[in-house]
Design an enzyme around this catalytic site. Structure first.
Site: not given
Length: 131
Positions: A6, A10, A53, A57, A72, A122
């Site tokens: 993965h 954030r 993922e 927060n 990217h 992309e």
């Protein structure tokens, strides 16, 4: 031998990010782990075990500063023009179609799109190096 599983980013607004990744790339929630202060949401496409993922927060109120080091993510598609048209129809604000050439030969055809937090993705025409 290591196997990539993965890539984490954030995000500020969970619902907005989930909607974007579902509409743009067909990614669905594979797992959603909620903790006291944050959540980890793993997104996956049926064609691949690789996951994105999303880390949310809960106390974060301001957008993240991406800095100048982020590159990217990349995905491949069967029909680049059709995907670009679909992104426009979905109001996902795709960038222009581009041809990437080396020594006069096209290496890749692609466009970029930004997710709600400004991360670049992309979108590459399948073929050649990008199968």
């Amino acid at each position: 031998m290591a196997k990539p599983v993965h890539s984490m980013i954030r995000v500020l607004d969970e619902a907005r990010s989930l909607d974007f990744y579902r509409r743009a790339f067909g990614l669905e929630v594979a797992d959603h782990l909620k903790f006291a202060d944050f959540a980890l949401i793993y997104l996956r496409h049926p064609s691949s075990p690789f996951e994105v993922e999303l880390t949310v927060n809960f106390d974060r109120k301001e957008p993240y500063q991406l800095g100048d080091g982020y590159g990217h993510l990349a995905v491949v598609v069967e029909d680049l023009e059709a995907e670009h048209t679909r992104f426009e129809r979905e109001k996902l604000a795709p960038g222009p179609l581009r041809d990437f050439k080396h020594d006069g030969r096209t290496l890749a055809r692609f466009f970029f799109v930004s997710d709600p937090d400004g991360y670049k993705i992309e979108v590459i025409q399948r073929g050649g190096r990008f199968n």
